[in-house]
Design a protein around this motif. Structure first.
Motif, PDB file in Angstrom:
ATOM      1  N   ALA A  58       0.841  -1.204   0.000  1.00  0.00           N
ATOM      2  CA  ALA A  58       0.000   0.000   0.000  1.00  0.00           C
ATOM      3  C   ALA A  58       0.871   1.246   0.000  1.00  0.00           C
ATOM      4  O   ALA A  58       0.577   2.235  -0.696  1.00  0.00           O
ATOM      5  N   SER A  59       1.967   1.211   0.761  1.00  0.00           N
ATOM      6  CA  SER A  59       2.903   2.338   0.780  1.00  0.00           C
ATOM      7  C   SER A  59       3.567   2.518  -0.574  1.00  0.00           C
ATOM      8  O   SER A  59       3.732   3.646  -1.057  1.00  0.00           O
ATOM      9  N   LEU A  60       3.939   1.406  -1.205  1.00  0.00           N
ATOM     10  CA  LEU A  60       4.544   1.477  -2.536  1.00  0.00           C
ATOM     11  C   LEU A  60       3.575   2.086  -3.547  1.00  0.00           C
ATOM     12  O   LEU A  60       3.970   2.920  -4.372  1.00  0.00           O
ATOM     13  N   ALA A  61       2.313   1.679  -3.476  1.00  0.00           N
ATOM     14  CA  ALA A  61       1.309   2.227  -4.395  1.00  0.00           C
ATOM     15  C   ALA A  61       1.190   3.734  -4.225  1.00  0.00           C
ATOM     16  O   ALA A  61       1.105   4.484  -5.202  1.00  0.00           O
ATOM     17  N   LYS A  62       1.219   4.185  -2.976  1.00  0.00           N
ATOM     18  CA  LYS A  62       1.125   5.626  -2.708  1.00  0.00           C
ATOM     19  C   LYS A  62       2.350   6.352  -3.241  1.00  0.00           C
ATOM     20  O   LYS A  62       2.242   7.433  -3.844  1.00  0.00           O
ATOM     21  N   GLN A  63       3.541   5.773  -3.043  1.00  0.00           N
ATOM     22  CA  GLN A  63       4.765   6.385  -3.544  1.00  0.00           C
ATOM     23  C   GLN A  63       4.735   6.506  -5.070  1.00  0.00           C
ATOM     24  O   GLN A  63       5.126   7.535  -5.637  1.00  0.00           O
ATOM     25  N   GLU A  64       4.317   5.448  -5.733  1.00  0.00           N
ATOM     26  CA  GLU A  64       4.266   5.458  -7.200  1.00  0.00           C
ATOM     27  C   GLU A  64       3.261   6.498  -7.699  1.00  0.00           C
ATOM     28  O   GLU A  64       3.497   7.179  -8.696  1.00  0.00           O
ATOM     29  N   THR A  65       2.136   6.611  -7.002  1.00  0.00           N
ATOM     30  CA  THR A  65       1.115   7.581  -7.396  1.00  0.00           C
ATOM     31  C   THR A  65       1.656   9.012  -7.276  1.00  0.00           C
ATOM     32  O   THR A  65       1.472   9.831  -8.184  1.00  0.00           O
ATOM     33  N   LEU A  66       2.326   9.291  -6.168  1.00  0.00           N
ATOM     34  CA  LEU A  66       2.893  10.627  -5.974  1.00  0.00           C
ATOM     35  C   LEU A  66       3.990  10.909  -6.994  1.00  0.00           C
ATOM     36  O   LEU A  66       4.121  12.028  -7.502  1.00  0.00           O
ATOM     37  N   ALA A  67       4.777   9.885  -7.327  1.00  0.00           N
ATOM     38  CA  ALA A  67       5.826  10.062  -8.330  1.00  0.00           C
ATOM     39  C   ALA A  67       5.218  10.369  -9.698  1.00  0.00           C
ATOM     40  O   ALA A  67       5.720  11.225 -10.439  1.00  0.00           O
ATOM     41  N   PHE A  68       4.136   9.705 -10.022  1.00  0.00           N
ATOM     42  CA  PHE A  68       3.438   9.965 -11.290  1.00  0.00           C
ATOM     43  C   PHE A  68       2.932  11.401 -11.326  1.00  0.00           C
ATOM     44  O   PHE A  68       3.084  12.105 -12.330  1.00  0.00           O
ATOM     45  N   GLN A  69       2.345  11.831 -10.234  1.00  0.00           N
ATOM     46  CA  GLN A  69       1.809  13.193 -10.177  1.00  0.00           C
ATOM     47  C   GLN A  69       2.917  14.236 -10.348  1.00  0.00           C
ATOM     48  O   GLN A  69       2.765  15.215 -11.085  1.00  0.00           O
ATOM     49  N   ARG A  70       4.040  14.030  -9.652  1.00  0.00           N
ATOM     50  CA  ARG A  70       5.148  14.988  -9.756  1.00  0.00           C
ATOM     51  C   ARG A  70       5.693  15.068 -11.176  1.00  0.00           C
ATOM     52  O   ARG A  70       6.033  16.141 -11.663  1.00  0.00           O
ATOM     53  N   ARG A  71       5.759  13.947 -11.835  1.00  0.00           N
ATOM     54  CA  ARG A  71       6.401  13.885 -13.149  1.00  0.00           C
ATOM     55  C   ARG A  71       5.464  14.227 -14.294  1.00  0.00           C
ATOM     56  O   ARG A  71       5.891  14.814 -15.293  1.00  0.00           O
ATOM     57  N   PHE A  72       4.189  13.894 -14.176  1.00  0.00           N
ATOM     58  CA  PHE A  72       3.330  13.931 -15.355  1.00  0.00           C
ATOM     59  C   PHE A  72       2.089  14.815 -15.253  1.00  0.00           C
ATOM     60  O   PHE A  72       1.391  15.004 -16.252  1.00  0.00           O
ATOM     61  N   VAL A  73       1.740  15.325 -14.073  1.00  0.00           N
ATOM     62  CA  VAL A  73       0.488  16.070 -13.913  1.00  0.00           C
ATOM     63  C   VAL A  73       0.798  17.503 -13.484  1.00  0.00           C
ATOM     64  O   VAL A  73       1.560  17.724 -12.538  1.00  0.00           O
ATOM     65  N   THR A  74       0.189  18.485 -14.172  1.00  0.00           N
ATOM     66  CA  THR A  74       0.379  19.886 -13.802  1.00  0.00           C
ATOM     67  C   THR A  74      -0.690  20.312 -12.801  1.00  0.00           C
ATOM     68  O   THR A  74      -1.758  19.694 -12.710  1.00  0.00           O
TER      69      THR A  74
END
Length: 282
Positions: free
Chosen positions: A24-40
């Motif tokens: 669950a922690s990994l999923a949250k980390q990946e989601t935040l990484a996606f947001q930082r890299r790909f979402v304005t």
């Protein structure tokens, strides 16, 4: 992120709580990484394609407060193309689900019933009886695409069938009770479609959802197999008169817990065959 979340849920079901928390922690980390890299902050997704918005919404990769903005961008792109899709193998299976889930059922039906290229029905207008690998496998102006990658009997875009069964037909699994011991019946009529019939052979027998609708009437034939139950959601306005056969739904055998929920009437069905008819005046 999605895989990690699934592993967390599996671990939890097995009582492996440390693994569940780790994934669950990994999923949250990946989601935040996606947001930082790909979402304005303005709700744009890198690539600015229909698929980029679909995947971000389908896999919950953006904050809840941003979902409306992403959905609006997706709809804007679809509208700018004349109600046409531009997704490929990755985005197409989720496109209509995302639109319906985010409050754009009308746009989903506009895509479903589109007959101009690119669309699901364009090949049908050209005599196709199978699903093509490419939206432009053959077009009137260009003829055949590259024969090295141009199957005319392919699986991918047929993923729309999942949406037809689950949203148009309304036959849906209950995540809390997998295996169809209990299931959901929740069709969502729309567009110019006035009737649909869906069946599914589950381990207990055949499930049927067969509906017809007009301006102020909704008729629905339902079969709930032996040893199962279903939650049925009628897409009718509050105050609609609903009967099962000749009996008021509140007094019908096999029907219980009738209530109104979010612009629909919901009830619980025991196993059996039902003919539900709803009428209203506005």
């Amino acid at each position: 992120a999605h895989d990690a979340l699934l592993l967390s849920e599996m671990a939890s079901a097995l009582g492996r709580n440390e693994d569940a928390a780790r994934y669950a922690s990994l999923a949250k980390q990946e989601t935040l990484a996606f947001q930082r890299r790909f979402v304005t902050p303005d709700g744009l997704v890198a690539g600015n394609t229909q698929t980029s918005y679909v995947l971000a919404l389908q896999f919950d990769l953006v904050p809840p407060a941003m979902r409306t903005r992403l959905a609006d961008e997706l709809v804007r792109d679809i509208r700018s193309r004349g109600n046409k899709l531009s997704t490929g193998f990755v985005g197409t299976p989720y496109l209509l689900h995302v639109l319906a889930r985010e409050g754009h059922l009308d746009v989903a039906y506009a895509l479903l019933l589109q007959q101009e290229w690119p669309s699901w029905l364009y090949p049908v207008t050209q005599g196709a009886t199978t699903i093509w690998e490419r939206w432009d496998g053959w077009t009137r102006d260009k003829g055949f695409e590259d024969k090295g990658m141009n199957s005319f009997n392919h699986y991918a875009y047929g993923a729309v069938g999942d949406w037809l069964y689950r949203v148009v037909g309304g036959i849906e699994v209950d995540p809390a009770q997998p295996g169809y011991k209990h299931f959901l019946l929740q069709p969502r009529p729309g567009g110019a479609l006035t009737s649909a019939r869906a069946t599914h052979l589950c381990p207990y027998g055949q499930i049927v959802s067969d509906w017809r609708t007009s301006d102020h009437t909704f008729d629905w034939d339902v079969v709930v197999p032996p040893n199962t139950t279903a939650t049925a959601r009628l897409p009718v306005p509050a105050g609609a008169l609903i009967r099962e056969g000749a009996t008021s739904i509140a007094d019908a055998g096999g029907v219980s817990q009738v209530r109104e929920e979010d612009r629909a009437v919901v009830c619980e069905l025991a196993s059996g065959e039902y003919h539900l008819r709803a009428t209203w005046t506005h």
